[in-house]
Design a protein around this motif. Sequence first.
Motif, PDB file in Angstrom:
ATOM      1  N   ASN A   9      37.250 -47.419  38.539  1.00 30.19           N
ATOM      2  CA  ASN A   9      37.067 -47.463  37.088  1.00 30.19           C
ATOM      3  C   ASN A   9      36.343 -48.778  36.764  1.00 30.19           C
ATOM      4  O   ASN A   9      36.920 -49.857  36.873  1.00 30.19           O
ATOM      5  N   LYS A  11      35.482 -49.797  33.974  1.00 25.24           N
ATOM      6  CA  LYS A  11      35.898 -50.257  32.630  1.00 25.24           C
ATOM      7  C   LYS A  11      34.680 -50.758  31.848  1.00 25.24           C
ATOM      8  O   LYS A  11      33.604 -50.174  31.945  1.00 25.24           O
ATOM      9  N   TYR A  13      33.724 -54.173  31.945  1.00 22.63           N
ATOM     10  CA  TYR A  13      33.545 -55.557  32.389  1.00 22.63           C
ATOM     11  C   TYR A  13      32.070 -55.946  32.314  1.00 22.63           C
ATOM     12  O   TYR A  13      31.174 -55.139  32.580  1.00 22.63           O
ATOM     13  N   HIS A  93      43.907 -43.246  29.325  1.00 16.89           N
ATOM     14  CA  HIS A  93      44.092 -44.525  30.029  1.00 16.89           C
ATOM     15  C   HIS A  93      44.930 -45.440  29.142  1.00 16.89           C
ATOM     16  O   HIS A  93      44.850 -45.336  27.908  1.00 16.89           O
ATOM     17  N   GLU A 141      49.989 -45.248  36.187  1.00 17.20           N
ATOM     18  CA  GLU A 141      49.587 -46.658  36.151  1.00 17.20           C
ATOM     19  C   GLU A 141      50.533 -47.432  35.223  1.00 17.20           C
ATOM     20  O   GLU A 141      50.347 -47.382  33.998  1.00 17.20           O
ATOM     21  N   LEU A 145      51.152 -53.761  35.153  1.00 16.28           N
ATOM     22  CA  LEU A 145      50.585 -54.186  36.445  1.00 16.28           C
ATOM     23  C   LEU A 145      49.057 -54.095  36.477  1.00 16.28           C
ATOM     24  O   LEU A 145      48.414 -54.563  37.417  1.00 16.28           O
ATOM     25  N   ILE A 146      48.484 -53.514  35.436  1.00 12.79           N
ATOM     26  CA  ILE A 146      47.026 -53.370  35.400  1.00 12.79           C
ATOM     27  C   ILE A 146      46.378 -54.751  35.347  1.00 12.79           C
ATOM     28  O   ILE A 146      46.758 -55.593  34.533  1.00 12.79           O
ATOM     29  N   GLY A 147      45.441 -54.982  36.246  1.00 13.44           N
ATOM     30  CA  GLY A 147      44.722 -56.260  36.288  1.00 13.44           C
ATOM     31  C   GLY A 147      45.548 -57.410  36.826  1.00 13.44           C
ATOM     32  O   GLY A 147      45.105 -58.556  36.796  1.00 13.44           O
ATOM     33  N   ALA A 180      46.742 -49.606  39.386  1.00  6.54           N
ATOM     34  CA  ALA A 180      47.229 -50.852  38.790  1.00  6.54           C
ATOM     35  C   ALA A 180      47.500 -51.874  39.889  1.00  6.54           C
ATOM     36  O   ALA A 180      48.368 -51.662  40.738  1.00  6.54           O
ATOM     37  N   GLY A 181      46.714 -52.932  39.860  1.00  7.91           N
ATOM     38  CA  GLY A 181      46.926 -54.064  40.759  1.00  7.91           C
ATOM     39  C   GLY A 181      46.499 -53.859  42.194  1.00  7.91           C
ATOM     40  O   GLY A 181      46.811 -54.692  43.053  1.00  7.91           O
ATOM     41  N   LEU A 200      43.382 -45.470  41.951  1.00 12.32           N
ATOM     42  CA  LEU A 200      42.383 -45.935  40.975  1.00 12.32           C
ATOM     43  C   LEU A 200      42.335 -47.452  41.066  1.00 12.32           C
ATOM     44  O   LEU A 200      43.387 -48.101  41.044  1.00 12.32           O
ATOM     45  N   VAL A 201      41.139 -47.986  41.116  1.00  3.38           N
ATOM     46  CA  VAL A 201      40.981 -49.440  41.205  1.00  3.38           C
ATOM     47  C   VAL A 201      39.917 -49.886  40.208  1.00  3.38           C
ATOM     48  O   VAL A 201      38.890 -49.221  40.049  1.00  3.38           O
ATOM     49  N   ALA A 202      40.156 -51.008  39.551  1.00  2.00           N
ATOM     50  CA  ALA A 202      39.143 -51.580  38.650  1.00  2.00           C
ATOM     51  C   ALA A 202      38.839 -53.017  39.074  1.00  2.00           C
ATOM     52  O   ALA A 202      37.928 -53.263  39.864  1.00  2.00           O
ATOM     53  N   SER A 203      39.644 -53.965  38.587  1.00  2.00           N
ATOM     54  CA  SER A 203      39.289 -55.383  38.780  1.00  2.00           C
ATOM     55  C   SER A 203      39.174 -55.795  40.241  1.00  2.00           C
ATOM     56  O   SER A 203      38.339 -56.633  40.581  1.00  2.00           O
TER      57      SER A 203
HETATM   58  O1  G3P Z   1      42.090 -47.319  35.823  1.00  2.00           O
HETATM   59  C1  G3P Z   1      42.409 -48.250  36.795  1.00  2.00           C
HETATM   60  C2  G3P Z   1      42.923 -49.485  36.231  1.00  2.00           C
HETATM   61  O2  G3P Z   1      43.635 -49.384  35.052  1.00  2.00           O
HETATM   62  C3  G3P Z   1      43.584 -50.372  37.210  1.00  2.00           C
HETATM   63  O3  G3P Z   1      43.116 -51.636  36.891  1.00  2.00           O
HETATM   64  O4  G3P Z   1      42.311 -53.848  37.406  1.00  2.00           O
HETATM   65  O5  G3P Z   1      44.630 -53.206  38.019  1.00  2.00           O
HETATM   66  O6  G3P Z   1      42.709 -52.227  39.279  1.00  2.00           O
HETATM   67  P1  G3P Z   1      43.196 -52.783  37.960  1.00  2.00           P
END
Ligand code: G3P
Length: 224
Positions: A9, A11, A13, A93, A141, A145-147, A180-181, A200-203
């Motif tokens: 994801n 996002k 950024y 989300h 998620e 814990l997200i980010g 998340a995380g 799912l991974v973002a940051s």
């Molecule tokens: O959609 C994935 C996201 O919400 C997870 O974010 O930054 O913890 O990988 P992150």
Amino acid sequence: MRTPLLIINEKNYLEVSGDNALNLAKAAESVATNLGVEIVVAPPIPFLGIVAENVSIPVLSQHTDSFKPGSVTGSIIPELVKSLNVSGSIINHSEKRVQFDELNQIIPRLRDVGLISVICAGTSEEVSRIATLQPDFIAIEPPELIGSGIAVSKAKPEVVSNSVKAAQRVNSKVKVICGAGVVEPKDVAASLKLGAFGVLVASGIVKASNWKKKISELAKPLVI
Ligand code: G3P
């Protein structure tokens, strides 16, 4: 979308503004081809078309509305998303929550136009409720814990396993993934061990200095 999978994801950024939304997707495509694994990208909405036109891996919208095509300024419409060669959409989300009633509308709308639904949930109770709507995927998620850099599979493994069981009880076809995380390969491996069909991974990826290297590290546990 094949499982197990890694959904990136992007996002909104700054790191993925302009050409970089596609550059990250290209890095993901290259890793997916090299390792023979399923990697999916969700670019910022303004770059959905350019990314979907230029990569062969599945692309998701970060959000879609249930409105019908027509005079609905500013909305994201399933038929128009589908016309971009996009595979599906993330919905609900934790940074873009929708009402349960909207989920009840959007999941069949996506199915009817041939888009895959990836519905996010914050708790295993929410997973149970959402599973009754028969989405393709549910992404558990925990918002806190997200980010954080602390993976759900490590901090709250019971949330993942309870979500998998909760979904199974309601609808054995729905696939639970988690996020998340997630920042390390062992987080991905632990998620799969807990019964998730992917992560799912973002940051952890977007903020990495070398996208291809990081995606490759996180995708290796998907190799069966
Ligand atoms: O959609 C994935 C996201 O919400 C997870 O974010 O930054 O913890 O990988 P992150």
